[in-house]
Design a protein around this motif. Structure first.
Motif, PDB file in Angstrom:
ATOM      1  N   LEU B 165       0.900  -1.064   0.154  1.00 49.36           N
ATOM      2  CA  LEU B 165       0.059   0.012  -0.091  1.00 49.36           C
ATOM      3  C   LEU B 165       0.977   1.326  -0.060  1.00 49.36           C
ATOM      4  O   LEU B 165       0.518   2.008  -0.683  1.00 49.36           O
ATOM      5  CB  LEU B 165      -0.824   0.044   1.299  1.00 49.36           C
ATOM      6  N   LEU B 166       2.024   1.229   0.924  1.00 47.14           N
ATOM      7  CA  LEU B 166       3.097   2.254   0.587  1.00 47.14           C
ATOM      8  C   LEU B 166       3.303   2.490  -0.873  1.00 47.14           C
ATOM      9  O   LEU B 166       3.353   3.589  -1.469  1.00 47.14           O
ATOM     10  CB  LEU B 166       4.357   1.998   1.357  1.00 47.14           C
ATOM     11  N   LEU B 175       9.176   7.207  -1.967  1.00 48.44           N
ATOM     12  CA  LEU B 175       8.234   6.203  -0.916  1.00 48.44           C
ATOM     13  C   LEU B 175       7.747   5.330  -1.773  1.00 48.44           C
ATOM     14  O   LEU B 175       7.661   4.078  -1.133  1.00 48.44           O
ATOM     15  CB  LEU B 175       7.010   7.373  -0.731  1.00 48.44           C
ATOM     16  N   LEU B 176       7.571   5.364  -2.992  1.00 46.03           N
ATOM     17  CA  LEU B 176       7.134   4.259  -3.629  1.00 46.03           C
ATOM     18  C   LEU B 176       8.205   3.206  -3.442  1.00 46.03           C
ATOM     19  O   LEU B 176       8.193   1.905  -3.663  1.00 46.03           O
ATOM     20  CB  LEU B 176       7.134   4.426  -5.419  1.00 46.03           C
ATOM     21  N   GLY B 182      10.251  -2.904   0.369  1.00 47.75           N
ATOM     22  CA  GLY B 182       9.476  -3.542   1.258  1.00 47.75           C
ATOM     23  C   GLY B 182       8.709  -4.946   1.001  1.00 47.75           C
ATOM     24  O   GLY B 182       8.866  -6.062   1.713  1.00 47.75           O
ATOM     25  N   VAL B 183       8.017  -4.739  -0.145  1.00 45.63           N
ATOM     26  CA  VAL B 183       7.471  -5.977  -0.508  1.00 45.63           C
ATOM     27  C   VAL B 183       8.465  -6.758  -1.031  1.00 45.63           C
ATOM     28  O   VAL B 183       8.409  -8.092  -0.963  1.00 45.63           O
ATOM     29  CB  VAL B 183       6.493  -5.716  -1.944  1.00 45.63           C
ATOM     30  N   VAL B 380       4.425  -2.810 -13.496  1.00 48.86           N
ATOM     31  CA  VAL B 380       3.342  -2.129 -14.424  1.00 48.86           C
ATOM     32  C   VAL B 380       2.853  -0.922 -13.871  1.00 48.86           C
ATOM     33  O   VAL B 380       2.552   0.082 -14.428  1.00 48.86           O
ATOM     34  CB  VAL B 380       2.404  -3.082 -14.685  1.00 48.86           C
ATOM     35  N   TYR B 381       2.551  -1.041 -12.467  1.00 49.71           N
ATOM     36  CA  TYR B 381       1.762   0.206 -11.967  1.00 49.71           C
ATOM     37  C   TYR B 381       2.984   1.367 -12.119  1.00 49.71           C
ATOM     38  O   TYR B 381       2.754   2.517 -12.367  1.00 49.71           O
ATOM     39  CB  TYR B 381       1.788  -0.180 -10.270  1.00 49.71           C
ATOM     40  N   MET B 382       4.240   1.041 -11.703  1.00 52.91           N
ATOM     41  CA  MET B 382       5.268   2.188 -11.818  1.00 52.91           C
ATOM     42  C   MET B 382       5.182   2.854 -13.014  1.00 52.91           C
ATOM     43  O   MET B 382       5.544   4.152 -13.409  1.00 52.91           O
ATOM     44  CB  MET B 382       6.523   1.934 -11.256  1.00 52.91           C
ATOM     45  N   VAL B 383       5.398   1.883 -14.125  1.00 49.54           N
ATOM     46  CA  VAL B 383       5.382   2.650 -15.531  1.00 49.54           C
ATOM     47  C   VAL B 383       4.139   3.405 -15.823  1.00 49.54           C
ATOM     48  O   VAL B 383       4.217   4.255 -16.325  1.00 49.54           O
ATOM     49  CB  VAL B 383       5.549   1.332 -16.403  1.00 49.54           C
TER      50      VAL B 383
END
Lengths: 535, 746
Positions: B165-166, B175-176, B182-183, B380-383
């Motif tokens: 979630l972070l 923070l990403l 963390g994951v 994918v989210y980051m992209v």
């Protein structure tokens, strides 16, 4: 008075140990620990009362000392943000190291605690001294107790290790001493005040009285002394031996504080004194740092002895730290200074934990262990947490330091960032490999089935360190804020020899030119209107 | 209905109409990650004092609480506009929640803070993570019921949710990155959950290290962006009105007035808000460099104020000193490539994919949550998050498409022959992630996220189903020893069948909606400018789709049809899983079945996300693709059914197989290459280096050499100490004379 008190307290505390009889072991330990705790408490104002908006040097004290043949040394003390934090680190680590020796040191306890207290005095003195001569005296004085600590309470091969350690270090110091005298006479300085000498040297340089050769020779004489102390590759080979042979408390102090004198020396003396040579040789030194990072990591990977592994990891970590300091960027230097504190905490903790294992089994060989996570779960958790800090996982202190150091290196030259960054990968390789071999898998040795998990005293040792790991990882700003003036001064001095400042003025987010914002357009920032196609 | 209305009216207002409490939800965003974190703390410190049931319940409730709050917050972004605090004339669109809570690192001009940002993109991701996460927590209570380390498991699981979630909520890249690492940590811990098995611990380590390689790329990408733009925030910092946070206004684009600066009248000028974020910069650069911004040749010390074209100013950043003679376009492409290296690590793309199949060593619900539905989609989210940056460079997008396409086909081929039920699904995940990057690579970022969402449903379902099978088969994972399970585990069978249909791309299932559109987008991309590479990628993707359908139904055939090949003992124990496990299966099956209709046609998720669109029409050539994709899917399913259901074929022993089969079974020897050559080479190199440099060169030659030199000189000097008193006396005399001479004449 505070700094004098801090310096004298451990020394005075050591005196009763001279008189007391050897068989009062418990009293000796309690006394020594009390003294160190008291020193820590007294040192706290250095953190809380250091005002980053005030003068650069605070808690200043100045006394006459001696004057001989025109050499005028003064008992001059003072701290800036960096040295204040290093002193607090010292006084913070010391009680932990002393309590950590509770069961570890069995013979000649009186002498042991005496050495440790004297060592504390010397270390605080190094960071507090504002007089070059005084600095040198403390710098050298720290060597003696350390020499004894390794030589007397060390392992089987301790004489070899301690001799190597002393020879290496003394070799550097001798060169530095010559250079100190040379600089003093060359400047025609009035006294050994560090700030005074810096100023005089700058004036000489400006007047063209300091030749390139002179500056470069002196630079190397100073740099060598501190590079050995750090240690910078390829001057590191004393470190693994010294660490392996030193008793646990010795290793903790050696890693946590003594090595920092090297980095501190670069920050306080080498670069401010010889900015031109520093600028010229910084790329070379940064390359050495990178070699140290990669090489230290590879060496750590091959080690069979846990302490040696951690010693080599120190070479890598301090490589990262110096990479920041030599980058001459605001981010990098702050990061480097921060990384010094981090390394003190996480490597100190690692040595402490390895020492605890050693106390139980009397071996540090990795292949002796295996699968002990099941038997000592709490210990494992502690070890893994410290490992995470060591490999720079975000929200631990290691990340903040590594991130800022590498960013600084990157800003100087992207390739430094790329190759220095390999430490991020390699660090994970050797540390996780260590964790896997020691803690995971099946229990391979019957005798390990009954290892005791971490005890109350040991928990008391490791908890403050764990707390600091997260505090410094989550809230680094109070530390950065205190170091900022010192770093700005360092950057100013390092660029003093240049005719005009090249680097952009320090920027803050708030200071960015902002247009007066008229009526905001009610639209979300991510949904940026695409008007590019219009003419 | 009166009763219901009464109930609703009894609810507090912030629950009834979240949209009106925009600022409230913005400021409480932290609750979403903090709830799982609280669950983690309870399970970490209280596991000795609370019962097993309680620790599972705490963890599941924490996950559900996060989902609940995420849902409300998400609703708040959809609701009517918040009129802002009374007296303010500004209307704030409730499109995104943004709040900054505290400074984290601010040093030497660089700063980043703890702040959360929930817009459509992160909102959808958050809902998927917490929603699927809650179901998997629930399922785990059944699956892990007999495990000794029950509390430790839930502790890690909650920590994972927190980190994830972070990752999606973080309002800046650093923070990403915190969540990102963390994951990775949680993945490490959970893969090696049964650490007593050294192979499992090694698999965890492998995952972490492969990820770290990518993370280095990520870090360097951050450094480039910091150098060029001086910020890591995605969007501009929120405006504080009183104590409330409202999003800062976006860039404004205006036509220059005739008398303004040196700008020609009618020229575009961009006004950035205060403290612009990366996306603001991306937009500004795009506008100022003209066109779609594909040739952003602005210099790195660009200052728009000088040309009167707004206030974009890069000259006070470090970009031009870090990259002398570089352009913004170059720096952005570099940053995106480096960030994509990070994505390759996390999302298991070639060449950094090899950790994911090994990650199956973890408990099966973990594989479902982390290694299928959520963590691996982080890349994918980051992209997508930075899509305005990625959209700049055709080259980077092509690289992404090629890597994605190759991964998709490669992993699909590997999946054809695996005999471990989880390994089939693992390669399938790698392959599907490839499809997501294919979508991103053609510029269809919305589609990529759409596939992330549908994939989360059906792949989590398939993994949980596989877990149910493994649970029922007494921990057997080998497909060769299964068979005939459909009668004994009907719920598992039917739900998995739906999941398989979705994965294979049977029309109107969730997977069909997303995958078919991705294939269509590829074809449209090719028809846009006829670059052969995209045609090749389209063909590869089609073949991959065929393989996907085949291996999915091969798995179904081997596990559920035919007669059982398990031992008597195992057969005796086969049972349907308890409701705590089957309920999540059913819920996920529903989403896998209708999720596509709902999100694809109903909401139209790809457009809803509001991500940059490609310049060509995505739906061009849709009919042709519809037919080809249908043929691929049904061809694969048909062939698998024919072989494994109709003919009841079984995998032969490997020795009897042909070379192609073995090539696939051995994953083209890539993983073996990593294990043997890379790892072995690394270890050997380190050992040799240690011996050569440390032991021989430095210690023996230099240190001992120096010692030896001293000894040699000392040996010479020793001859002076001869003990002959006369010699000493002569020495003293000569010395005294020299001193005397000095004193008299010096």
């Amino acid at each position: 008075m505070l700094l004098t008190a801090l310096i004298l307290l451990p020394l005075l505390g050591a005196i009763p140990l001279l008189i007391v009889r050897d068989n009062n072991a418990r009293e000796i330990k309690v006394w020594a620990i009390m003294i160190s705790v008291l020193t820590f408490l007294i040192s706290l104002p250095l953190y809380f009362n250091y005002d980053p908006d005030g003068e650069l040097f605070q808690f200043v004290e100045l006394y006459r000392w001696f004057s001989l043949q025109g050499l005028r040394a003064r008992f001059s003390l003072g701290v800036d943000g960096i040295s204040a934090l290093l002193i607090v680190l010292t006084t913070f680590i010391m009680p932990i190291a002393l309590l950590g020796s509770w069961n570890y040191i069995k013979d000649r306890q009186k002498e042991f605690y005496l050495c440790m207290l004297v060592l504390e005095t010397a270390m605080i003195g190094v960071f507090a001294a504002q007089d070059l001569f005084l600095f040198f005296v403390f710098f050298e004085a720290s060597l003696i107790p350390m020499y004894l600590l390794i030589g007397i309470w060390g392992g089987d091969n301790c004489i070899y290790a301690t001799t190597k350690f002393v020879l290496y270090t003394v070799f550097g110091s001798l060169l530095m001493f010559v250079a100190i005298l040379f600089v003093y006479h060359k400047c025609g300085a009035a006294h050994f005040g560090i700030a005074h000498l810096t100023e005089q040297l700058a004036q000489l340089r400006e007047a063209g009285m300091l030749s390139r050769a002179e500056e470069f020779w002196c630079f190397w004489a100073f740099a060598l002394a501190f590079a050995i102390k750090l240690p910078l590759w390829p001057l590191h080979t004393w470190l693994p031996d010294a660490h392996v042979e030193a008793p646990t408390p010795g290793s903790v102090v050696l890693a946590a504080v003594l090595l920092k004198m090297g980095g501190y020396g670069f920050l306080r003396l080498v670069v401010p004194f010889f900015p031109m040579a520093s600028e010229a040789y910084a790329p070379l030194l940064m390359v050495l740092c990178i070699v140290g990072i990669i090489y230290g990591s590879l060496m750590a990977f091959t080690q069979k002895d846990m302490k040696k592994l951690i010693a080599y990891s120190s070479v890598a970590h301090l490589g990262t730290c110096m990479l920041g300091i030599f980058s001459f960027t605001a981010v990098g230097v702050q990061g480097g200074a921060y990384q010094m504190l981090n390394h003190g905490i996480s490597t100190g903790a690692l040595f402490l934990l390895v020492g605890m294992l050693y106390e139980r089994t009397h071996t540090r060989m990795i292949d002796y262990y295996g699968g002990i996570a099941k038997i000592v779960p709490v210990f494992t958790v502690c070890f893994v947490l410290v490992t995470l800090s060591s490999i720079g996982l975000p929200l631990t202190n290691g990340f903040v330091g590594e991130f800022t150091c590498l960013m600084g290196a990157f800003q100087r030259n992207p390739w430094f960032g790329v190759f220095g960054g390999l430490g991020v990968v390699l660090g994970a390789v050797y540390m996780l490999y260590l964790v896997k071999r020691v803690f995971f898998g099946k229990v391979i040795r019957q005798s390990n089935e009954h290892l005791a998990d971490i005890g109350g005293r040991e928990m008391a040792l490791i908890l403050p360190l764990l707390a600091m790991i997260f505090v410094m990882g989550i809230a680094p700003n109070p530390f950065f804020r205190r170091m900022q003036p010192a770093v700005e001064e360092y950057l100013r001095l390092s660029k003093a020899h240049k005719p005009a400042p090249v680097a952009p003025a320090p920027r803050t987010v708030a200071a960015r030119p902002a247009p007066a914002a008229p009526v905001p357009v009610p639209q979300d920032a991510t949904e940026l209107p695409d008007v590019g196609n219009e003419p | 209905m009166d009763g219901l209305q009464f109930l609703v009216s009894w609810l507090p207002e912030w629950l009834r109409e979240p949209g009106r409490f925009y600022a409230f939800y913005a400021e409480t965003l932290y609750l979403i990650p903090l709830l799982p974190f609280a669950g983690f703390l309870i399970n970490a410190f209280g596991r000795k004092s609370i019962s097993r049931g309680a620790s599972g319940a705490v963890a599941t409730l924490a996950a559900f609480g996060a989902f609940f709050w995420a849902f409300l917050s998400f609703c708040a972004t959809l609701g009517p506009a918040d009129t802002g605090p009374s007296g303010s004339e500004v209307e704030f669109p409730a499109r995104a929640l943004h709040a900054i809570y505290a400074d984290w690192i601010s040093v030497g001009g660089f700063s980043c803070s703890f702040g959360f940002y929930l817009d459509q993109l992160s909102g959808v991701m958050t809902l998927v993570i917490t929603g699927v996460g809650t179901l998997i927590h629930l399922y785990s209570m059944g699956y892990m019921a007999h495990d000794k380390a029950f509390a430790r498991y839930f502790c890690y699981l909650n920590l994972f949710l927190f980190s994830m979630l972070l990752l999606v909520l973080g309002d800046n890249l650093v923070l990403l990155f915190v969540g990102w690492e963390g994951v990775g940590l949680c993945s490490y811990l959970l893969i090696g959950f049964w650490y007593e098995d050294a192979a499992k611990a090694a698999a965890g380590m492998k995952a972490f290290i492969f990820n770290r390689v990518g993370d280095l790329g990520f870090l360097l990408g951050i450094f480039v962006l910091v150098a060029v733009f001086g910020t890591v925030n995605f969007v501009s910092t929120p405006v504080k009105v009183g104590t409330r946070n409202y999003p800062s206004e976006p860039n404004r684009v205006e036509r220059a007035e005739a008398d303004e600066g040196e700008a020609a009248p009618g020229q575009m000028q961009v006004i950035l808000p205060d403290h612009p974020g990366l996306l603001n910069y991306a937009h500004a650069v795009r506008v100022l460099s003209g066109g779609k911004g594909l040739s952003a040749n602005l210099p790195l010390d660009y200052d728009a104020a000088k040309t009167g074209r707004g206030n974009l100013n890069l000259s006070d950043k470090l970009g031009s000193s870090v990259f002398p003679n570089g352009t913004v376009g170059f720096a952005l492409a570099l940053a995106c490539l480096l960030l994509f290296v990070g994505a390759c690590g996390k999302s298991a793309q070639l060449p950094l994919y090899a950790w994911l199949p090994d990650a199956m060593a973890g408990p099966t619900p973990v594989s479902a949550l982390i290694h299928a539905a959520t963590m691996v989609t982080a890349g994918v989210y980051m992209v997508a998050r930075l899509s305005s940056l990625f959209a700049f460079s055709e080259t980077v997008l092509s690289v992404i498409a090629i890597v994605g396409g190759l991964t998709a086909i490669f992993a699909a081929l590997c999946g054809l022959t695996q005999t471990d039920i989880k390994k089939v699904l693992a390669y399938s995940t790698v392959s599907q992630l490839g499809y997501m990057f294919l979508a991103a690579g053609v510029g269809a970022f919305g589609l990529a996220i759409f596939h992330v969402v549908t994939h989360a449903f059906f792949k989590a379902l398939l993994f949980l189903g596989a877990g149910s099978v493994i649970h029922g088969m007494s921990e057997e994972q080998d497909l060769r020893k299964m068979g005939g399970l459909r009668h004994k585990m009907p719920i598992t069978f039917w739900t998995m069948l739906i999941g398989s249909a979705a994965l294979a791309g049977v029309p109107f299932t969730a997977g069909w909606y997303s995958k078919d559109q991705i294939l269509g987008a590829l074809l449209a991309r090719y028809e846009h400018d006829h670059q052969t590479v995209f045609l090749i990628l389209y063909v590869l993707a089609l073949v991959g789709a065929f393989c996907t359908a085949f291996y999915t139904f091969r798995l179904m055939g081997l596990a559920f049809f035919g007669t059982s090949r398990a031992s008597e003992e195992t057969q005796h124990h086969i049972h349907e899983s308890p409701p705590v496990m089957t309920v999540p299966l059913v819920i996920l099956a529903i989403f896998s079945a209708i999720g596509g209709v709902w999100f694809g046609s109903g909401v139209n998720l790809p457009e809803f996300l509001g991500l940059p669109e490609p310049s060509f029409d995505l739906h061009h050539g849709h009919t042709l693709n519809l037919i080809l994709a249908g043929v691929a899917a049904f061809g694969g399913i048909g062939l698998a059914l024919l072989l494994y259901v109709q003919q009841g074929k079984q995998p032969k022993p490997e020795t009897e197989q042909g070379p192609l089969y073995r090539l696939s079974k051995e994953r083209f020897y890539v993983e073996r290459f990593y294990d043997r050559v890379v790892c072995g080479g690394f270890a050997l190199f380190a050992e040799v280096l240690h011996l050569l440099v440390d032991v021989i060169l430095i210690d023996t030659l230099l240190v001992y050499g120096a010692g030896g030199l001293v000894r040699w000189i000392a040996g010479l000097m020793r001859k002076l100490q001869s003990g002959v008193v006369n010699a000493y006396a002569a020495g003293i005399l000569i010395g005294a004379l020299v001193v005397l001479y000095k004193l008299l004449h010096g």
